[in-house]
Design an enzyme around this catalytic site. Structure first.
Site: not given
Ligand code: TYM
Length: 330
Positions: A112, A195, A198
């Site tokens: 990023k 991957k 969003k």
């Molecule tokens: P975020 O918002 O990017 O994504 C949310 C969840 O979706 C999963 N994910 C995917 N899984 C499979 N294939 C993909 N292409 C894909 N893109 C996203 C992510 O692994 C995630 O589980 N840092 C985290 C949010 C967070 C969090 C936490 C998660 C903040 N605090 C505490 C667990 C526990 C994030 O950016 O997710």
């Protein structure tokens, strides 16, 4: 006593099918056997610039999605991160035991900050994994259902929990990730090396949960395939089709081997058309419920309020204990 689960999604856009398969679909099942906290992590979203009005809309869209996919606010605590200030407070405390080198190694920070260069990247973006550790440790969560891209952050959480316990005495449980066997990393429909994301500039590679039936069909029919023919699951040699088979499996509940059998003598066109059918069938009721909640914001806000009232006392009790262990306060 049930074990505790914690997970969250950043409100940086409407969720996509990768978020759903990698995370949300698991969350729903876990509600039976675990004490679940599902958070809309808006403090995480602002580590990259956000338009305030849009951020609030996206926050509602994530809350609506949680409910639409089957998170039950009677069983699980569904809440907004920025409502519970103890998350950022614990993040600060944990930052004091985190090393610069540990954060510099995080691949998400490297990716990023690539555009601006690390010297111009925000300190919030740099410290982001510590806030994620705080989220998890604040509720004594032992299981964290996420996609594969979050593994490194959970490793850091484990490291910080152990380090804190060694320095200040037993305070935190050491959590474990929960990762799907297939679909932990859903790839872009346009580039199976990337991957699904969003923030992908090409929206045609990402299936959003609010996409219309028409858009879903178009995106799937135009998805890239591999240079060799045949519908078989082989992520090494056939990454594009294997990605589509993974999506098929999660949308239909049909085993991979049975999908391969069904399409053994068929071409990509037939397979994609059938995939579009199963995705539309699965996502239509979810989309309708998301739209329902987005049109009923008061109901949505009441649910978030109830979640806040459940999360806050737990977080407050924990932060007092953590501060006491560190010698903070009178
Ligand atoms: P975020 O918002 O990017 O994504 C949310 C969840 O979706 C999963 N994910 C995917 N899984 C499979 N294939 C993909 N292409 C894909 N893109 C996203 C992510 O692994 C995630 O589980 N840092 C985290 C949010 C967070 C969090 C936490 C998660 C903040 N605090 C505490 C667990 C526990 C994030 O950016 O997710």
């Amino acid at each position: 006593m049930k074990e505790t689960v914690f997970s969250g999604v950043k409100p940086t856009s409407v969720p996509h099918i990768g978020n759903y398969i990698g995370a949300l679909q698991q969350w729903v099942k876990l509600q039976q056997d675990y004490n679940c906290y599902y958070c809309i992590v808006d403090d995480h979203a602002i580590t990259v610039p956000q338009n305030p009005k849009q951020l609030r809309e996206q926050t509602h869209a994530i809350a609506a999605t949680y409910l639409a996919v089957g998170i039950d606010p009677k069983k699980s605590v569904l809440f907004l991160q920025s409502d519970v200030a103890q998350h950022t407070e614990l993040a600060w405390l944990l930052m004091t035991i985190t090393k610069m080198g540990e954060l510099s190694r995080m691949t998400q920070f490297k990716d990023k900050s690539q555009k601006t260069g690390s010297q111009s990247a925000g300190v919030g973006l740099y410290a982001y994994p510590v806030l994620m550790a705080a989220d998890i440790l604040l509720y004594d969560a032992t299981k964290v259902p996420v996609g594969e891209d979050q593994m490194q952050h959970i490793e850091l959480t484990r490291l910080l929990a152990r380090r804190f316990n060694e320095r200040f005495g037993q305070t935190f449980d050491v959590p474990q990730p929960m990762i799907q066997k297939v679909g932990a990393r859903i790839m872009s429909l346009k580039d199976p090396k990337k991957k699904m994301s969003k923030s992908d500039e090409s929206k045609s590679g990402t299936l959003f949960l609010t996409d219309s039936d028409d858009d879903i069909r178009k995106k799937i029919m135009r998805a890239v395939t591999d240079s060799t023919a045949g519908i078989s699951y082989d992520p090494e040699n056939k990454p594009a089709v294997s990605n589509l088979i993974g999506i098929y499996h999660h949308m239909s509940g049909i085993e991979i081997a049975d999908i391969e059998k069904e399409f053994s003598d068929k071409g990509y066109g037939d397979f994609k058309s059938s995939l579009a059918d199963v995705v539309i069938h699965h996502l239509t009721p979810i989309r309708e419920k998301i739209l329902y909640y987005l049109n009923n914001k008061q109901e949505l806000n009441e649910i978030l309020d109830q979640g806040f009232h459940k999360a806050y006392p737990v977080a407050e009790k924990k932060i007092r204990f953590v501060k006491d262990q560190m010698g903070l306060g009178r």
